[in-house]
Write a protein that holds these residues in place. Structure first.
Motif, PDB file in Angstrom:
ATOM      1  N   UNK A  29       1.117  -1.037   0.149  1.00 41.91           N
ATOM      2  CA  UNK A  29       0.441   0.516  -0.423  1.00 41.91           C
ATOM      3  C   UNK A  29       0.788   0.937  -0.058  1.00 41.91           C
ATOM      4  N   UNK A  30       0.392   2.269  -0.717  1.00 40.56           N
ATOM      5  CA  UNK A  30       0.934   3.416  -0.426  1.00 40.56           C
ATOM      6  C   UNK A  30       1.210   4.062   0.862  1.00 40.56           C
ATOM      7  N   UNK A  66       5.451  -1.873   7.674  1.00 44.52           N
ATOM      8  CA  UNK A  66       6.640  -2.993   7.741  1.00 44.52           C
ATOM      9  C   UNK A  66       7.630  -2.002   7.071  1.00 44.52           C
ATOM     10  N   UNK A  67       8.803  -2.188   6.934  1.00 43.82           N
ATOM     11  CA  UNK A  67       9.671  -2.104   5.732  1.00 43.82           C
ATOM     12  C   UNK A  67       9.281  -1.742   4.198  1.00 43.82           C
ATOM     13  N   UNK A  68       8.739  -3.366   4.339  1.00 39.47           N
ATOM     14  CA  UNK A  68       7.670  -4.269   2.554  1.00 39.47           C
ATOM     15  C   UNK A  68       6.212  -2.489   2.549  1.00 39.47           C
ATOM     16  N   UNK A  69       6.265  -2.343   3.778  1.00 38.17           N
ATOM     17  CA  UNK A  69       5.230  -1.535   3.679  1.00 38.17           C
ATOM     18  C   UNK A  69       3.423  -2.484   3.696  1.00 38.17           C
ATOM     19  N   UNK A  70       3.756  -3.733   3.908  1.00 39.47           N
ATOM     20  CA  UNK A  70       2.445  -5.023   3.788  1.00 39.47           C
ATOM     21  C   UNK A  70       2.553  -4.694   5.248  1.00 39.47           C
ATOM     22  N   UNK A  71       2.578  -4.620   5.911  1.00 36.80           N
ATOM     23  CA  UNK A  71       2.358  -4.891   7.555  1.00 36.80           C
ATOM     24  C   UNK A  71       2.474  -3.195   8.417  1.00 36.80           C
TER      25      UNK A  71
END
Lengths: 110, 113
Positions: A29-30, A66-71
């Motif tokens: 997510x952005x 989260x670093x990956x922008x998923x959590x």
């Protein structure tokens, strides 16, 4: 269908204890937002996180993306009865429309 | 200033009746969203307006659901021939253009009997 998974579904704690709720997705997510909703009311925005790895603090509430922008996670320190409510995470998609998780119901007893 | 308001707050409809739910967004907010929240669930997107233009209606569950915002301010969500599965809280939210933060109204709780 909720694309964002929140855990736990329900959390009951005593005043003064700490708690953490989680929000996980397979999508990137952005931006991700956290809301609190009380019975009979609409969700109220607590925070927006945008950058992977971002940490934001709002008084006793700490939000992490989260670093990956998923959590994301929400940590409450020294919970108070006023923290009781349904905590919702939401990812922003096209046009800014929000995809919500099912929420974590938090109950803080005196 | 005033927040997002919705009316009625509660609506009971017999199955098969038509209902109309109203949303008054925050003044100056060109973006308006409708969401449906079933009991024990998070809100689910229904439709999006930018001013009077309905740019996304991908979340409307059936052709019985119709939304309009003719003058770019007040919006109405209409449900025709209501069914029991339509029972939910309908939330309206508004925001400034290009801003992800949305401000929600208190919702309309629809019960179809």
């Amino acid at each position: 269908t909720q694309l964002l998974e929140q855990s736990p579904q329900f959390l009951s704690i005593q005043e003064g204890e700490n708690l953490t709720v989680y929000c996980n997705s397979s999508s990137v997510f952005s931006s991700l937002q956290w809301y609190r909703q009380e019975p009979g009311e609409g969700p109220v925005l607590l925070v927006t996180v945008v950058t992977g790895g971002e940490v934001k603090k709002l008084k006793r509430l700490t939000f992490q993306f989260g670093d990956a922008r998923k959590d994301s996670s929400l940590h409450i320190t020294a919970a108070q009865p006023g923290d009781t409510g349904l905590y919702l995470c939401a990812g922003a998609g096209g046009w800014g429309k929000l995809q919500f998780g099912a929420g974590t119901q938090v109950v803080v007893t005196p | 200033g005033a927040g997002v308001s919705q009316s009625p707050r509660y609506k009971v409809a017999k199955r098969g009746q038509d209902v109309a739910l109203r949303c008054d967004p925050i003044s100056g907010h060109v973006s308006l969203f409708w969401y449906q929240q079933a009991l024990g669930q998070g809100p689910e997107f229904l439709t999006y307006f930018q001013n009077e233009a309905q740019l996304d209606k991908s979340g409307l569950p059936s052709d019985r659901f119709f939304a309009e915002r003719p003058e770019g301010s007040v919006s109405t969500l209409k449900i025709q021939r209501t069914q029991q599965e339509d029972s939910a809280v309908y939330l309206c939210a508004s925001s400034l253009p290009g801003v992800y933060e949305q401000y929600f109204g208190p919702g309309t709780r629809l019960t179809v009997t």
